[in-house]
Design a protein around this motif. Structure first.
Motif, PDB file in Angstrom:
ATOM      1  N   CYS A   1      -7.850   6.241   4.289  1.00 34.64           N
ATOM      2  CA  CYS A   1      -6.497   6.210   4.002  1.00 34.64           C
ATOM      3  C   CYS A   1      -6.213   7.590   2.926  1.00 34.64           C
TER       4      CYS A   1
ATOM      5  N   GLY B   1      -3.461   7.595  -1.932  1.00 41.30           N
ATOM      6  CA  GLY B   1      -3.626   6.716  -0.987  1.00 41.30           C
ATOM      7  C   GLY B   1      -4.994   6.024  -1.087  1.00 41.30           C
TER       8      GLY B   1
ATOM      9  N   ILE C   1      -5.105   1.721  -1.370  1.00 38.82           N
ATOM     10  CA  ILE C   1      -5.901   0.799  -0.417  1.00 38.82           C
ATOM     11  C   ILE C   1      -6.729   0.280  -0.686  1.00 38.82           C
TER      12      ILE C   1
ATOM     13  N   TYR D   1       0.721  -1.067   0.028  1.00 44.45           N
ATOM     14  CA  TYR D   1      -0.086   0.039  -0.128  1.00 44.45           C
ATOM     15  C   TYR D   1       0.856   1.216  -0.115  1.00 44.45           C
TER      16      TYR D   1
ATOM     17  N   ASN E   1      -3.224   9.594   4.324  1.00 41.52           N
ATOM     18  CA  ASN E   1      -2.274   9.787   3.486  1.00 41.52           C
ATOM     19  C   ASN E   1      -2.229  11.318   2.919  1.00 41.52           C
TER      20      ASN E   1
END
Length: 302
Positions: A181, A128, A132, A90, A185
């Motif tokens: 995420c 991100g 994910i 990831y 992120n």
């Protein structure tokens, strides 16, 4: 320069992936014990002890202590296999995507220093969130391995989810996971990029471990505050996939509405301290190792 040949770009992507993977693996191994205490705090249910209902874990340190006493010291690294798989793939993918996405969002011919903060944050989020989504199954397996008090093997957890729910079960909690995420992120990569660029350009510190430490610590704090509520919802939904003992929710919205309704508004910040401690430690460990790895691989920092 702006127009690197194709081979140079592929090379740069491989370098970013390697740098990010090394950083992610190191940070993951260091902080996994905090993560398991977070999962236990978020999924715990009251138990009956001599006539009254009590929660098994009172806080982060207590949860880590109980897990190591009851289940053995190595139990603190439960789910390390899928955790490393998830984190390396990831994070590696996020960093490979971040620069092209950032440059695309910024538009043609904008110098790296002039890319506005909002666009960096947006690019971090897009990188991100999409990474994910691809890796969601590793996260479902990891959550169930950590939430369970007996040792479950990765393969048996995978088979059980497959048997109970089919392929869909592996994308349980994908919505809050992508949201988390995206937020995490965006805060981590976007803020880190911005804080570091600002500090170095203003001449407060030169580009080196001190700048990396300060920028990553600040980015970790921002990330923890914004991503905790989504993380709690994600953990609850993932723990519920094909798992009859766990609390069940219809979906993200149902969980967001019913948790505060049944457990108070504070429930959305369940496990905040371990999450914040882990985020900050993880982010600092990751960026310090990542920058050193990049310097080693290609001779310059990010």
């Amino acid at each position: 320069g702006q127009d690197m040949p194709e081979r140079g770009q592929a090379n740069a992507a491989v370098q970013r992936f390697m740098g990010a993977s090394v950083g992610a693996a190191a940070a993951e191994v260091m902080t996994l014990p905090i993560d398991i205490s977070k999962v236990r705090l978020q999924t715990q249910k009251p138990v009956l002890v001599s006539g009254r209902m009590v929660l098994p874990y009172s806080g982060m340190m207590h949860a880590m202590f109980r897990v190591s006493m009851d289940e053995g010291f190595m139990a603190l690294w439960k789910g390390l296999g899928p955790a490393l798989m998830r984190q390396v793939s990831y994070t590696g993918l996020s960093f490979v995507l971040y620069e092209p996405v950032r440059n695309f969002v910024a538009g043609e011919g904008v110098k790296k220093e002039d890319i506005p903060f909002v666009k960096r944050v947006l690019a971090g989020g897009i990188a991100g969130g999409s990474s994910i989504f691809v890796m969601n199954p590793t996260d479902v397996v990891k959550t169930q391995m950590q939430a369970s008090t007996d040792s479950k093997a990765m393969s048996s957890v995978t088979r059980q989810i497959w048997a109970e729910t089919g392929i869909v079960g592996f994308w349980r909690g994908a919505q809050p996971n992508v949201a988390r995420c995206f937020i995490g992120n965006a805060c981590e990569i976007g803020c880190y990029d911005q804080f570091k660029t600002t500090m170095v350009n203003k001449g407060w510190v030169r580009d080196g471990p001190l700048a990396h430490f300060a920028a990553s610590g600040a980015a970790g704090v921002v990330s923890a505050i914004f991503s905790t509520p989504v993380d709690v919802v994600k953990t609850r939904l993932m723990n519920a996939a094909g798992n009859k003992d766990a609390m069940q929710y219809k979906g993200v919205i149902d969980c967001f509405i019913n948790m505060p309704r049944n457990e108070g508004i504070g429930s959305l910040y369940k496990g905040f301290w371990p999450l914040a401690a882990r985020k900050v430690l993880w982010t600092v460990a990751f960026f310090l190792v990542n920058e050193q790895a990049l310097k080693f691989i290609r001779g310059s920092y990010s």
